[in-house]
Write an enzyme that holds these catalytic residues in place. Structure first.
Site, mmCIF file in Angstrom:
data_model
loop_
_atom_site.group_PDB
_atom_site.id
_atom_site.type_symbol
_atom_site.label_atom_id
_atom_site.label_comp_id
_atom_site.label_asym_id
_atom_site.label_seq_id
_atom_site.Cartn_x
_atom_site.Cartn_y
_atom_site.Cartn_z
ATOM 1 N N ASP A 79 -9.284 -0.163 1.583
ATOM 2 C CA ASP A 79 -8.712 -1.499 1.401
ATOM 3 C C ASP A 79 -8.044 -1.593 0.024
ATOM 4 O O ASP A 79 -8.495 -0.955 -0.950
ATOM 5 C CB ASP A 79 -9.883 -2.511 1.518
ATOM 6 C CG ASP A 79 -9.426 -3.946 1.651
ATOM 7 O OD1 ASP A 79 -8.284 -4.169 2.078
ATOM 8 O OD2 ASP A 79 -10.240 -4.855 1.349
ATOM 9 N N HIS A 80 -6.978 -2.376 -0.085
ATOM 10 C CA HIS A 80 -6.341 -2.761 -1.367
ATOM 11 C C HIS A 80 -6.196 -1.667 -2.391
ATOM 12 O O HIS A 80 -6.733 -1.773 -3.496
ATOM 13 C CB HIS A 80 -7.171 -3.879 -2.032
ATOM 14 C CG HIS A 80 -6.826 -5.217 -1.495
ATOM 15 N ND1 HIS A 80 -5.604 -5.811 -1.674
ATOM 16 C CD2 HIS A 80 -7.553 -6.072 -0.736
ATOM 17 C CE1 HIS A 80 -5.595 -6.979 -1.062
ATOM 18 N NE2 HIS A 80 -6.758 -7.156 -0.475
HETATM 19 P P1 13P Z 1 -13.022 -12.468 1.473
HETATM 20 O O1 13P Z 1 -13.885 -11.897 0.404
HETATM 21 O O2 13P Z 1 -12.438 -13.771 1.075
HETATM 22 O O3 13P Z 1 -13.664 -12.479 2.801
HETATM 23 O O4 13P Z 1 -11.752 -11.490 1.587
HETATM 24 C C1 13P Z 1 -11.942 -10.155 1.878
HETATM 25 C C2 13P Z 1 -10.677 -9.401 1.858
HETATM 26 O O5 13P Z 1 -9.616 -9.938 2.082
HETATM 27 C C3 13P Z 1 -10.753 -7.959 1.577
HETATM 28 O O6 13P Z 1 -9.528 -7.345 1.526
#
Ligand code: 13P
Length: 284
Positions: A80-81
């Site tokens: 992720d990210h």
């Molecule tokens: P939340 O922590 O708001 O659920 O978001 C998680 C997220 O978008 C991880 O990429």
């Protein structure tokens, strides 16, 4: 069983439901996601943030892959990210089947160039790539983006971005926020509908924690096939841990692990039901 991210999202899009992508940090997190998905017969995505990988490295990826491989439901393991090409390449080499190329801090041309490069690199591993257009405010694992720097996804740019980069899925910014919503959540559904009308690939919504149920259902109707969930699950885990250690108690470590695991399963199962992916684990 391990199933590629692209296939999980393709199925979801075809059958109009969404898949939960839950951020995890350790073994208990991976098991909580898989057990919850298994109990509901749902496909699921386990995802790791760079901060968790900085600590767990390749062994954490291997742990998720092994847990996914042994699961009776489809599981994808996703990075992720990630704004770093170097870290993305390490994760791909370790066997992860998709990555989020986070070029959202760059201008449009920079984001396009960065995301294209990652798609080319991922192609060598037949891995999927999630791109992001716009910028989410909020805070996650110490990364804070002020509301003033947040930007909404522009529908006309979204179509161009998807086409030029060749990404598998697009994360959109339509008023969603990472972490806690400081005020009542307000999603721009007209914008989401306009993006969905122009973009043929699955849409992804980050910042799911704290969104009202009806907004989630509406987002699915507008083409969202993947919801990222972190804060609600992480909070359930850490609150349980602090409860177990309250008043100077020294519980057995396995009890702490088990308690944390069970606590995470509760919000994960609630979200899976809401996303409509229950009993969707058999693919034709
Ligand atoms: P939340 O922590 O708001 O659920 O978001 C998680 C997220 O978008 C991880 O990429």
């Amino acid at each position: 069983m391990l199933v590629p991210y692209n296939q999980i999202l393709r199925q979801a899009r075809q059958h109009q439901y969404a898949v939960g992508a839950f951020n995890i940090y350790n073994l208990e997190g991976a098991l909580a996601v898989i057990q919850a998905a298994e109990e509901l017969g749902s496909p699921v995505i386990i995802q790791l943030l760079p901060a968790a990988l900085a600590l767990g490295g390749a062994p954490l990826i291997q742990l998720c892959l092994a847990a996914g491989k042994n699961a009776p439901v489809p599981v994808a393991v996703h990075l992720d990210h990630c704004p770093s090409q170097k870290e993305i390449l390490v994760a791909l080499a370790a066997g992860i089947s998709s990555v989020m190329a986070d070029g959202s801090r760059l201008d449009y041309a920079g984001n396009l160039a960065f995301t294209k490069e990652i798609v080319q690199a991922a192609d060598r591993y037949t891995a999927g790539v999630e791109g992001e257009l716009g910028r989410l405010s909020g805070s996650e694992d110490g990364l804070t983006v002020e509301a003033a720097n947040a930007k909404m996804t522009r529908p006309e740019q979204a179509a161009d971005f998807a086409e030029q980069t060749g990404i598998s899925a697009l994360a959109v910014c339509v008023g969603n926020v990472h972490g806690t919503y400081a005020t009542e959540p307000r999603l721009d559904f007209d914008r989401l509908r306009a993006i969905g009308a122009r973009v043929a690939i699955p849409l992804v919504l980050h910042g799911t924690s704290g969104l009202p149920d009806e907004m989630i259902v509406q987002a699915i109707a507008h083409g969202v096939c993947k919801f990222n969930v972190n804060t609600e699950v992480r909070t359930a885990y850490t609150r349980t841990l602090s409860r177990l250690f309250r008043d100077g108690k020294t519980p057995e470590l396995v009890d702490v692990m088990q308690g944390g695991l069970e606590a995470m399963k509760h919000p994960i199962k609630e979200k899976i039901r809401l996303f409509g992916s229950t009993n969707k684990s058999f693919y034709q």
